[in-house]
Write an enzyme that holds these catalytic residues in place. Structure first.
Site, PDB file in Angstrom:
ATOM      1  N   GLU A 136     -46.367 -26.635  86.323  1.00 13.60           N
ATOM      2  CA  GLU A 136     -47.637 -27.270  86.666  1.00 13.60           C
ATOM      3  C   GLU A 136     -47.566 -28.789  86.597  1.00 13.60           C
ATOM      4  O   GLU A 136     -48.466 -29.473  87.089  1.00 13.60           O
ATOM      5  CB  GLU A 136     -48.728 -26.760  85.725  1.00 13.60           C
ATOM      6  CG  GLU A 136     -49.017 -25.279  85.891  1.00 13.60           C
ATOM      7  CD  GLU A 136     -49.936 -24.718  84.821  1.00 13.60           C
ATOM      8  OE1 GLU A 136     -50.981 -24.158  85.184  1.00 13.60           O
ATOM      9  OE2 GLU A 136     -49.597 -24.849  83.629  1.00 13.60           O
TER      10      GLU A 136
ATOM     11  N   HIS B  55     -55.876 -21.987  88.112  1.00 12.36           N
ATOM     12  CA  HIS B  55     -54.406 -21.960  88.103  1.00 12.36           C
ATOM     13  C   HIS B  55     -53.827 -22.576  89.373  1.00 12.36           C
ATOM     14  O   HIS B  55     -52.699 -22.272  89.777  1.00 12.36           O
ATOM     15  CB  HIS B  55     -53.867 -20.526  87.935  1.00 12.36           C
ATOM     16  CG  HIS B  55     -54.194 -19.910  86.621  1.00 12.36           C
ATOM     17  ND1 HIS B  55     -54.697 -18.632  86.502  1.00 12.36           N
ATOM     18  CD2 HIS B  55     -54.132 -20.394  85.349  1.00 12.36           C
ATOM     19  CE1 HIS B  55     -54.912 -18.353  85.223  1.00 12.36           C
ATOM     20  NE2 HIS B  55     -54.576 -19.411  84.505  1.00 12.36           N
TER      21      HIS B  55
ATOM     22  N   ARG C 199     -53.710 -32.797  84.004  1.00 15.76           N
ATOM     23  CA  ARG C 199     -54.289 -31.545  84.476  1.00 15.76           C
ATOM     24  C   ARG C 199     -55.745 -31.502  84.051  1.00 15.76           C
ATOM     25  O   ARG C 199     -56.076 -31.699  82.881  1.00 15.76           O
ATOM     26  CB  ARG C 199     -53.545 -30.350  83.874  1.00 15.76           C
ATOM     27  CG  ARG C 199     -54.142 -29.014  84.283  1.00 15.76           C
ATOM     28  CD  ARG C 199     -53.622 -27.898  83.405  1.00 15.76           C
ATOM     29  NE  ARG C 199     -54.221 -26.619  83.777  1.00 15.76           N
ATOM     30  CZ  ARG C 199     -54.412 -25.603  82.939  1.00 15.76           C
ATOM     31  NH1 ARG C 199     -54.053 -25.731  81.669  1.00 15.76           N
ATOM     32  NH2 ARG C 199     -54.942 -24.484  83.356  1.00 15.76           N
TER      33      ARG C 199
ATOM     34  N   ARG D 249     -60.372 -13.154  77.154  1.00 10.16           N
ATOM     35  CA  ARG D 249     -61.474 -13.198  78.113  1.00 10.16           C
ATOM     36  C   ARG D 249     -61.630 -11.839  78.790  1.00 10.16           C
ATOM     37  O   ARG D 249     -60.650 -11.149  79.070  1.00 10.16           O
ATOM     38  CB  ARG D 249     -61.239 -14.292  79.164  1.00 10.16           C
ATOM     39  CG  ARG D 249     -61.526 -15.686  78.653  1.00 10.16           C
ATOM     40  CD  ARG D 249     -61.142 -16.743  79.674  1.00 10.16           C
ATOM     41  NE  ARG D 249     -59.893 -17.386  79.326  1.00 10.16           N
ATOM     42  CZ  ARG D 249     -59.185 -18.148  80.148  1.00 10.16           C
ATOM     43  NH1 ARG D 249     -59.595 -18.339  81.385  1.00 10.16           N
ATOM     44  NH2 ARG D 249     -58.063 -18.705  79.740  1.00 10.16           N
TER      45      ARG D 249
ATOM     46  N   LYS E  33     -49.588 -31.112  75.561  1.00 10.71           N
ATOM     47  CA  LYS E  33     -48.287 -31.038  76.211  1.00 10.71           C
ATOM     48  C   LYS E  33     -48.050 -32.334  76.979  1.00 10.71           C
ATOM     49  O   LYS E  33     -48.975 -32.873  77.596  1.00 10.71           O
ATOM     50  CB  LYS E  33     -48.236 -29.832  77.159  1.00 10.71           C
ATOM     51  CG  LYS E  33     -48.411 -28.498  76.461  1.00 10.71           C
ATOM     52  CD  LYS E  33     -48.425 -27.351  77.463  1.00 10.71           C
ATOM     53  CE  LYS E  33     -48.665 -26.022  76.767  1.00 10.71           C
ATOM     54  NZ  LYS E  33     -48.757 -24.897  77.718  1.00 10.71           N
TER      55      LYS E  33
ATOM     56  N   HIS F 295     -41.695 -13.386  81.363  1.00 19.92           N
ATOM     57  CA  HIS F 295     -40.952 -12.918  80.188  1.00 19.92           C
ATOM     58  C   HIS F 295     -41.156 -11.448  79.835  1.00 19.92           C
ATOM     59  O   HIS F 295     -40.366 -10.909  79.062  1.00 19.92           O
ATOM     60  CB  HIS F 295     -41.316 -13.776  78.979  1.00 19.92           C
ATOM     61  CG  HIS F 295     -41.007 -15.225  79.163  1.00 19.92           C
ATOM     62  ND1 HIS F 295     -39.724 -15.697  79.325  1.00 19.92           N
ATOM     63  CD2 HIS F 295     -41.819 -16.313  79.239  1.00 19.92           C
ATOM     64  CE1 HIS F 295     -39.749 -17.010  79.483  1.00 19.92           C
ATOM     65  NE2 HIS F 295     -41.003 -17.411  79.436  1.00 19.92           N
TER      66      HIS F 295
ATOM     67  N   GLY G 234     -46.403 -17.182  81.540  1.00 14.77           N
ATOM     68  CA  GLY G 234     -45.673 -16.738  80.356  1.00 14.77           C
ATOM     69  C   GLY G 234     -45.393 -15.249  80.331  1.00 14.77           C
ATOM     70  O   GLY G 234     -44.282 -14.807  80.009  1.00 14.77           O
TER      71      GLY G 234
ATOM     72  N   ASN H 162     -51.168 -32.640  79.522  1.00  9.41           N
ATOM     73  CA  ASN H 162     -52.014 -31.450  79.631  1.00  9.41           C
ATOM     74  C   ASN H 162     -52.629 -31.237  78.256  1.00  9.41           C
ATOM     75  O   ASN H 162     -51.995 -30.685  77.363  1.00  9.41           O
ATOM     76  CB  ASN H 162     -51.190 -30.241  80.067  1.00  9.41           C
ATOM     77  CG  ASN H 162     -52.027 -28.984  80.245  1.00  9.41           C
ATOM     78  OD1 ASN H 162     -53.229 -28.970  79.953  1.00  9.41           O
ATOM     79  ND2 ASN H 162     -51.410 -27.925  80.714  1.00  9.41           N
TER      80      ASN H 162
END
Length: 386
Positions: free
Chosen positions: A373, A177, A89, A237, A16, A326, A322, A9
């Site tokens: 993902e 997503h 991805r 954004r 990643k 969390h 995330g 990714n």
């Protein structure tokens, strides 16, 4: 020797990577090279099922090309693992790419044309693919698209109120997503039994944020549209905005300045004037930070209401990403805002980060599910490559 798939990714400032065993799809290794071009730093997940590697340090200030070449030497040096294919991805697949595909330069050339629709992601996704192809020429590569999951939506949910020739040319609500939503949809039955086949709203809340309404684990509607700027307020954004305001900004400031403002200097960062990081805003006593968080919650609840209407009610709300996984503070506030639907949050379960945060007997369930993902990509590689 185990055969394995390499999952990549590639982002603007990070790369990643993960290894999955080809036969079982068990995770073998996961890591990330952060801060590309400005002080690269390697992070590895604490548990690894592969033999020890003397990683050393990635190339200082390296970009995709240098870092992937460095990693390729490490991956090829694994004594007990042979990498047989890679999966990637890719954020935007446009109208033409609605399923995983074997990647070659002909496909990448077509995907280049979609880069203006996802400028923060697509060019970097493609740069990672090309860099790996140069470093490892014979390795089969597969692309998986964040937009593909939403192509199951009814046609009416995918079109804008614009002239038909523009719709026919591909100006549609694509949604994003999708790999995260695909994973969540896949685990819903084991998390909530038969209810998982019902009307579910999934909130992928991270630096980028969106909601998706599922019925029978298929996408019915989502908050992002032609680009990943639409819908919820995000880290930097703007989210949904009056097109007239965009036109006014373009007239006054020009296209490039407007694109930068709405993509990189708006959202939580713009409203707070402090940060786009939820953790920093939660810790701040600045009233502008509180207003940014209030707006984030308001937009989630307003968009959730629209999905509830389209679904004809809902049976469960899932937090992921995330922030969703969390931030107990934002989960509590969003859950409280859904109380009118019958959703009843248990503050103790939520504060403890449990998987089920609704009280027993709540007519609408509230769940926290960590997304993955990479696994849908590994499955796609196995299906295409074998």
């Amino acid at each position: 020797m185990k055969s394995a798939f390499l999952i990549l990714n590639a982002g603007s400032s990070s790369l990643k990577f993960a290894l999955y065993e080809a036969e079982t799809l068990d995770p073998l290794l996961r890591g990330e090279v952060a801060n590309l071009r400005r002080g690269t730093r390697l992070r590895l997940a604490p548990q690894s099922a592969v033999d020890h590697i003397d990683w050393g340090q990635p190339p200082e200030n390296g970009g995709h090309e240098e870092v992937i070449a460095w990693l390729e030497n490490k991956w090829q040096g694994l004594a007990a693992v042979e990498i047989v294919a890679s999966g990637h991805r890719i954020v935007h697949g446009g109208r033409d790419f609605s399923a995983p595909i074997r990647l070659g330069e002909d496909v990448l050339t077509k995907l280049d044309r979609l880069s203006p629709l996802a400028p923060a992601h697509e060019p970097h996704n493609l740069a990672g693919i090309r860099a790996l192809a140069r470093a490892w020429p014979g390795l089969p590569q597969v692309g998986c698209f964040d937009t593909a999951f939403h192509r199951s939506q009814p046609h009416i949910a995918q079109i804008f109120g614009i002239p038909r020739e523009l719709t026919d040319a591909g100006m549609l609500r694509y949604g994003f997503h999708g790999l995260s939503y695909e994973y969540i949809a896949g685990v819903l039955p084991q998390k909530m039994g038969a209810r998982g086949e019902g009307r579910i709203i999934v909130a992928h809340l991270g630096n980028g944020a969106s909601l998706c309404g599922l019925r029978e684990r298929r996408s019915v509607a989502t908050t992002m549209g032609y680009t990943a700027m639409d819908g919820l307020v995000m880290s930097t954004r703007c989210g949904a905005i009056d097109p007239g305001l965009v036109l006014a900004l373009v007239r006054e400031r020009g296209y490039d300045a407007t694109a930068d403002l709405l993509n990189n200097r708006s959202g939580l960062l713009g409203v707070s004037g402090l940060s786009g990081d939820i953790r920093e805003l939660e810790a701040s006593e600045n009233p502008c930070a509180k207003e940014a968080l209030d707006l984030f919650v308001y937009r989630v609840l307003r968009e959730a209401g629209s999905l509830i209407a389209v679904l004809g009610g809902f049976d469960a709300f899932v937090f992921t990403g995330g922030i969703g996984e969390h931030s107990s503070y934002l989960r509590q506030r969003i859950s409280d805002g859904l109380a009118w639907t019958g959703a009843r949050v248990d503050p103790k379960r939520n504060a403890a980060g449990e998987a089920r945060i609704h009280v027993d007997g709540s007519p609408v369930e509230l769940h926290v599910i960590a997304t993955n993902e990479e696994l849908p990509i590994a499955r796609a590689v196995r299906a295409l490559i074998g």
